[in-house]
Design an enzyme around this catalytic site. Sequence first.
Site, PDB file in Angstrom:
ATOM      1  N   LYS A 283     -22.601  27.066  43.413  1.00  0.00           N
ATOM      2  CA  LYS A 283     -23.863  27.776  43.210  1.00  0.00           C
ATOM      3  C   LYS A 283     -23.552  29.259  43.173  1.00  0.00           C
ATOM      4  CE  LYS A 283     -28.443  28.658  45.059  1.00  0.00           C
ATOM      5  NZ  LYS A 283     -29.488  28.236  45.996  1.00  0.00           N
ATOM      6  N   LYS A 336     -24.704  25.245  39.379  1.00  0.00           N
ATOM      7  CA  LYS A 336     -25.953  25.982  39.200  1.00  0.00           C
ATOM      8  C   LYS A 336     -25.664  27.448  38.997  1.00  0.00           C
ATOM      9  CE  LYS A 336     -30.077  26.954  41.901  1.00  0.00           C
ATOM     10  NZ  LYS A 336     -30.714  26.758  43.175  1.00  0.00           N
TER      11      LYS A 336
HETATM   12  C1  PBG Z   1     -32.554  28.445  47.419  1.00  0.00           C
HETATM   13  C2  PBG Z   1     -32.712  27.943  46.033  1.00  0.00           C
HETATM   14  C3  PBG Z   1     -32.805  28.751  44.896  1.00  0.00           C
HETATM   15  C4  PBG Z   1     -32.966  27.913  43.817  1.00  0.00           C
HETATM   16  C5  PBG Z   1     -32.963  26.618  44.295  1.00  0.00           C
HETATM   17  N1  PBG Z   1     -32.798  26.635  45.666  1.00  0.00           N
HETATM   18  C6  PBG Z   1     -32.867  30.216  44.764  1.00  0.00           C
HETATM   19  C7  PBG Z   1     -31.859  31.046  45.421  1.00  0.00           C
HETATM   20  O1  PBG Z   1     -30.764  30.606  45.754  1.00  0.00           O
HETATM   21  O2  PBG Z   1     -32.193  32.190  45.637  1.00  0.00           O
HETATM   22  C8  PBG Z   1     -33.110  28.405  42.425  1.00  0.00           C
HETATM   23  C9  PBG Z   1     -33.660  27.475  41.441  1.00  0.00           C
HETATM   24  C10 PBG Z   1     -34.119  28.113  40.194  1.00  0.00           C
HETATM   25  O3  PBG Z   1     -33.940  29.306  39.930  1.00  0.00           O
HETATM   26  O4  PBG Z   1     -34.727  27.376  39.386  1.00  0.00           O
HETATM   27  N2  PBG Z   1     -32.004  27.647  48.345  1.00  0.00           N
END
Ligand code: PBG
Length: 416
Positions: A283, A336
Amino acid sequence: MASSIFFSPAANAVTVPIRFTATATAATPTPTPRLVLVRANNASASASGPTLTLEECEAAAVAGNFPAPPPHSKPPGPKGTPLIKPLDLTRRPRRNRKSPTLRSAFQETTLSPANFVLPLFIHEGEEDAPIGAMPGCFRLGWRHGLMDEVYKARDVGVNSFVLFPKIPDALKSPTGDEAYNDNGLVPRTIRLLKDKFPDIVIYTDVALDPYSSDGHDGIVREDGVIMNDETVHQLCKQAVSQARAGADVVSPSDMMDGRVGALRAALDAEGFHDVSIMSYTAKYASAFYGPFREALDSNPRFGDKKTYQMNPANYREALIEAQADEAEGADILLVKPGLPYTDVIRLLRDNSALPIAAYQVSGEYSMIKAAGVLKMIDEERVMMESLMCIRRAGADIILSYFARQAAGILCGAKSN
Ligand code: PBG
């Protein structure tokens, strides 16, 4: 096209004139033009017997007398087309792309509603609230709007969902304890969903950010450091609470070290051996999450997430994360964002036998929506292509806000 006459859907049978020529054998009766019925399906074949026997047809073929085939001619190029000697090529890859039937026969990757997981935003309200930065997405009321949305998604074959809660500010705290309240929004919603739709698969997000008054995925120390092991302790309680409510797959998106192993141990200790872990393995600290943070009002109150989420410039580092997650017992590895990181999806695909998930995140969704609304691109085609590209890169499942819209297209008329 001349040959289509044989399979015209408008008629079961077509008449084809057969001409016998003067070279017919002695046994052949005086040549007279005859009409032969050519049946396009068996159902009507029994209505009347064939006009010629097989022996007669074979004898005619041996003698070189067949029905005149439909003419086959290539139209000429436009006026001015150069007259050339064809290139002497061994390979002409275009041969395998020349018709819709050949193209679909050789298609390497397919998209199916079964590959999709639909992320859904929920809140405590009765009404659904539109999310400004994500046209077409809503914070859904957990008792009504959410149920309607799940019903509609199931109708087009989407049976997997991941829940993201918008938590009232008054319930947020530095340690995010609301995350493991068994009567909190997420566990409550899971129970209701499982009651109404027992066969759906519910994924949950494991991270503190929706519950953190600091807007971070972990507990923030006074000096700004995100505390790893203490956060993992909270995440274990959160995941167990979600499992107790009926979650099928818990998905840590927090990027703390060691959380997969700790979650596995915590789930097993409570008897949740069957609850899977989908780890957000790679991520990245991405600007593509902007619209999501607006949706949940979960922007970090200070700083950024770069001490736990990965540097977008890094590739090899994803392998380190993948190896750790695999060793710690992850069931699914997730990358991601999605489309900008297809190289990382391919990297994990080639280095692990586990299923790979990709998250087409909020920013990716909103860019396609916005450009579509402005008529700069064809929204539907770009949507389908982006999902296909993520599959081609190696993702088994795709978390996407387009899941229902795309599945609807897959269920309807397919076009090539
Ligand atoms: C946070 C989380 C995020 C997303 C999913 N879970 C945002 C972040 O890490 O700030 C992002 C998903 C998206 O942008 O569609 N745990």
